[in-house]
Design a protein around this motif. Structure first.
Motif, mmCIF file in Angstrom:
data_model
loop_
_atom_site.group_PDB
_atom_site.id
_atom_site.type_symbol
_atom_site.label_atom_id
_atom_site.label_comp_id
_atom_site.label_asym_id
_atom_site.label_seq_id
_atom_site.Cartn_x
_atom_site.Cartn_y
_atom_site.Cartn_z
ATOM 1 N N GLU A 204 0.827 -1.208 0.000
ATOM 2 C CA GLU A 204 0.000 0.000 0.000
ATOM 3 C C GLU A 204 0.859 1.254 0.000
ATOM 4 N N ALA A 205 1.922 1.271 0.787
ATOM 5 C CA ALA A 205 2.815 2.427 0.785
ATOM 6 C C ALA A 205 3.422 2.624 -0.599
ATOM 7 N N ALA A 206 3.848 1.534 -1.229
ATOM 8 C CA ALA A 206 4.423 1.628 -2.569
ATOM 9 C C ALA A 206 3.404 2.183 -3.562
ATOM 10 N N ARG A 207 2.176 1.696 -3.484
ATOM 11 C CA ARG A 207 1.131 2.181 -4.393
ATOM 12 C C ARG A 207 0.907 3.674 -4.227
ATOM 13 N N LEU A 208 0.865 4.128 -2.982
ATOM 14 C CA LEU A 208 0.625 5.546 -2.723
ATOM 15 C C LEU A 208 1.783 6.408 -3.213
ATOM 16 N N VAL A 209 3.004 5.955 -2.996
ATOM 17 C CA VAL A 209 4.168 6.716 -3.457
ATOM 18 C C VAL A 209 4.208 6.752 -4.978
ATOM 19 N N ALA A 210 3.986 5.600 -5.617
ATOM 20 C CA ALA A 210 4.021 5.554 -7.080
ATOM 21 C C ALA A 210 2.953 6.459 -7.683
ATOM 22 N N ALA A 211 1.750 6.442 -7.126
ATOM 23 C CA ALA A 211 0.662 7.266 -7.647
ATOM 24 C C ALA A 211 0.979 8.747 -7.525
ATOM 25 N N ALA A 212 1.654 9.125 -6.447
ATOM 26 C CA ALA A 212 1.986 10.531 -6.232
ATOM 27 C C ALA A 212 3.186 10.971 -7.058
ATOM 28 N N ALA A 213 4.152 10.068 -7.262
ATOM 29 C CA ALA A 213 5.411 10.466 -7.880
ATOM 30 C C ALA A 213 5.434 10.306 -9.388
ATOM 31 N N ALA A 214 4.906 9.194 -9.892
ATOM 32 C CA ALA A 214 5.017 8.917 -11.327
ATOM 33 C C ALA A 214 3.943 7.933 -11.744
ATOM 34 N N PRO A 215 2.694 8.373 -11.826
ATOM 35 C CA PRO A 215 1.596 7.443 -12.132
ATOM 36 C C PRO A 215 1.701 6.807 -13.507
ATOM 37 N N GLU A 216 2.528 7.364 -14.364
ATOM 38 C CA GLU A 216 2.666 6.804 -15.712
ATOM 39 C C GLU A 216 3.591 5.582 -15.751
ATOM 40 N N LEU A 217 4.315 5.315 -14.655
ATOM 41 C CA LEU A 217 5.311 4.250 -14.655
ATOM 42 C C LEU A 217 4.792 2.992 -13.971
ATOM 43 N N SER A 218 5.253 1.858 -14.448
ATOM 44 C CA SER A 218 4.977 0.587 -13.773
ATOM 45 C C SER A 218 5.879 0.478 -12.546
ATOM 46 N N TRP A 219 5.411 -0.291 -11.584
ATOM 47 C CA TRP A 219 6.192 -0.429 -10.354
ATOM 48 C C TRP A 219 6.042 -1.829 -9.789
ATOM 49 N N ASP A 220 7.016 -2.189 -8.940
ATOM 50 C CA ASP A 220 7.040 -3.499 -8.302
ATOM 51 C C ASP A 220 7.457 -3.335 -6.844
ATOM 52 N N VAL A 221 7.048 -4.285 -6.023
ATOM 53 C CA VAL A 221 7.552 -4.412 -4.651
ATOM 54 C C VAL A 221 8.464 -5.628 -4.607
ATOM 55 N N VAL A 222 9.669 -5.418 -4.116
ATOM 56 C CA VAL A 222 10.618 -6.512 -3.937
ATOM 57 C C VAL A 222 11.196 -6.409 -2.524
ATOM 58 N N TRP A 223 12.099 -7.327 -2.207
ATOM 59 C CA TRP A 223 12.569 -7.439 -0.832
ATOM 60 C C TRP A 223 14.089 -7.442 -0.793
ATOM 61 N N GLN A 224 14.627 -7.102 0.344
ATOM 62 C CA GLN A 224 16.072 -6.990 0.474
ATOM 63 C C GLN A 224 16.512 -7.460 1.857
ATOM 64 N N SER A 225 17.825 -7.636 1.996
ATOM 65 C CA SER A 225 18.471 -7.828 3.300
ATOM 66 C C SER A 225 18.063 -9.118 3.999
#
Length: 342
Positions: A204-225
Motif C-alpha cells: 500500500e505504501a508503494a502504491r501511494l508513493v508511485a501514484a503521487a510520484a510517477a503514475p505513468e510508470l509501472s512499479w514493483d515491490v521486492v525485498w532486500q536484506s
C-alpha cells in the motif's frame, strides 16, 4: 490521556569498529547464526568505519522533534532507547523511572506491522519495564504510519528527484522498484489479526508513493536484506534477482525506493547503494536510489501528529490508505516465530 514523556525506540547500531561483533551478537542471540555469517556482515559495517548510520539519525530525529514539538504545545521530555546497542532501552526506562516518569508515548522507528517491525519492540518495552520494577512507567506505542502523508510525501518527492537523474525515463523502459526488509513468509502470515499485514502495508505504501510520484510508470515491490537460513522461506523476490529479470525484459532505467525504511540504515547504504547498484551496473541498467524521509519536516510533522492523536482522541487521524491500523495491538497480534528444533 495524561502523558509526561516521549520515548524514541530504535534498533541501534555500532559506533566504532570494536562495537561491531558485540552488536551483531546482540542482534542474533538465540538464532544460531554461525560465526562466519557474523564475520561476513561485520565487513559491511567496517566498510563504513564500523559505524552504523542509525544512531546519528536518531540523534538528528530527536533534535528535530525537540524543535518541532514545543511549537505544537507539546512540552514533554524526550528519551531514547535502543533494542541492540547503547543507549539500551532497559537503561533508558530505568532512567525514566528515576526521573519520575509515570506514563510515556513511544515512537518506534518502523512504519509497519510484523513481529520484527512491531511485536518485538513491544516485547522489548515490556522487558525493560519489568527490569525497572514496580515503579516503571507505563509506555504506549504509537500506531503504524505506513500511509500517513508525512511518510508518503517525502518518499514520493525522493522518487521524483531520483527519476530526474536518469538519462532516459521512457515509460516503456523505466520501472520503479520499491524495497523493504524481507521477513520469513511465516512471520508475514501471522502479522496482524488477519495475517499478511506487513506485506499488505508495504504494497500500500508503494502504491501511494508511485501514484503521487510517477503514475505513468509501472512499479514493483521486492525485498532486500534477507538474513535467514536458506531452508526457511522468506518474502521474495530479492531486489538483485528482480533487477536481472527487469533487464531481461528490456527495462533500462530503474529507480529503487526503500519504502520500508524511514532513514538510510546500513541495509540501505550497503544492500542498495553497493550491492544493488553493482548488480545494475553489470546489467547495463541506469540506476538511481531514492532517498528516505530522514528528518524531512513533513516526517517530523507526522510524528507530531501521531503524538497529538494520542494526547487528544478527537484529533484528526491522517491516513491515505485502506489497510487498517490501530492504536493498541490486539492480544496475540504478530506472535514471535517458532524456532526450529535443533
Amino acid at each position: 490521556m495524561e502523558y509526561d514523556a516521549i520515548l524514541l525506540v530504535s534498533f541501534g547500531g555500532p559506533e566504532g569498529p570494536e562495537d561491531v561483533i558485540p552488536f551483531l551478537e546482540n542482534v542474533t542471540r538465540g538464532r544460531g547464526v554461525p560465526a562466519e555469517r557474523l564475520a561476513e556482515v561485520a565487513e559491511h559495517y567496517r566498510h563504513f568505519g564500523g559505524v552504523s548510520p542509525i544512531n546519528a539519525q536518531c540523534r538528528a530525529l530527536l533534535a528535530a522533534l525537540a524543535d518541532e514539538l514545543p511549537r505544537a504545545g507539546i512540552d514533554l521530555p524526550l528519551y531514547w532507547g535502543n533494542r541492540n546497542w547503547a543507549p539500551y532501552l532497559t537503561e533508558t526506562v530505568a532512567q525514566m523511572r528515576d526521573d519520575g516518569v509515570r506514563r510515556a508515548i513511544a515512537f518506534v522507528t518502523s512504519a509497519y506491522g510484523s513481529y520484527s517491525a512491531c511485536g518485538q519492540y513491544l516485547e522489548d518495552i515490556a522487558r525493560a519495564r519489568a527490569a525497572a520494577g514496580p515503579d516503571a512507567p507505563r509506555i504506549d506505542k504509537l500506531r503504524h504510519f505506513h500511509d500517513h502523508p508525512g511518510f508518503i510525501e517525502p518518499h514520493a518527492d525522493a522518487v521524483r528527484a531520483a527519476l530526474a537523474t536518469l538519462p532516459d525515463r521512457d515509460p516503456a523502459r523505466t520501472r520503479l522498484v520499491f524495497t523493504a526488509h524481507s521477513i520469513p513468509t511465516s512471520m508475514d502470515a501471522t502479522s496482524g489479526p488477519d495475517g499478511g499485514r506487513y506485506s499488505a502495508q508495504v504494497h500500500e505504501a508503494a502504491r501511494l508513493v508511485a501514484a503521487a510520484a510517477a503514475p505513468e510508470l509501472s512499479w514493483d515491490v521486492v525485498w532486500q536484506s534477507r538474513s535467514g537460513p536458506p531452508q526457511v522461506p522468506w518474502l521474495e523476490p530479492d531486489v538483485n534477482d528482480h533487477l536481472e529479470a527487469l533487464a531481461a525484459d528490456g527495462v533500462r532505467n530503474v529507480v529503487v525506493s526503500p519504502v520500508g525504511f524511514i532513514s538510510d540504515h546500513l541495509e540501505v547504504v550497503w544492500d542498495l547503494d553497493n550491492e544493488a547498484a553493482e548488480t545494475a551496473r553489470k546489467l547495463g541498467l541506469n540506476f538511481a536510489r531514492a532517498a528516505t524521509p530522514g528528518t524531512d519536516p513533513r516526517f517530523i510533522g507526522m510524528i507530531r501528529d501521531l503524538v497529538l492523536e494520542r494526547l487528544d482522541p478527537t484529533a484528526q487521524r491522517q491516513a491515505l490508505g485502506c489497510v487498517p491500523t490501530w492504536d493498541v495491538c490486539p492480544r496475540g497480534c504478530c506472535p514471535a516465530p517458532r524456532r526450529a528444533a535443533s
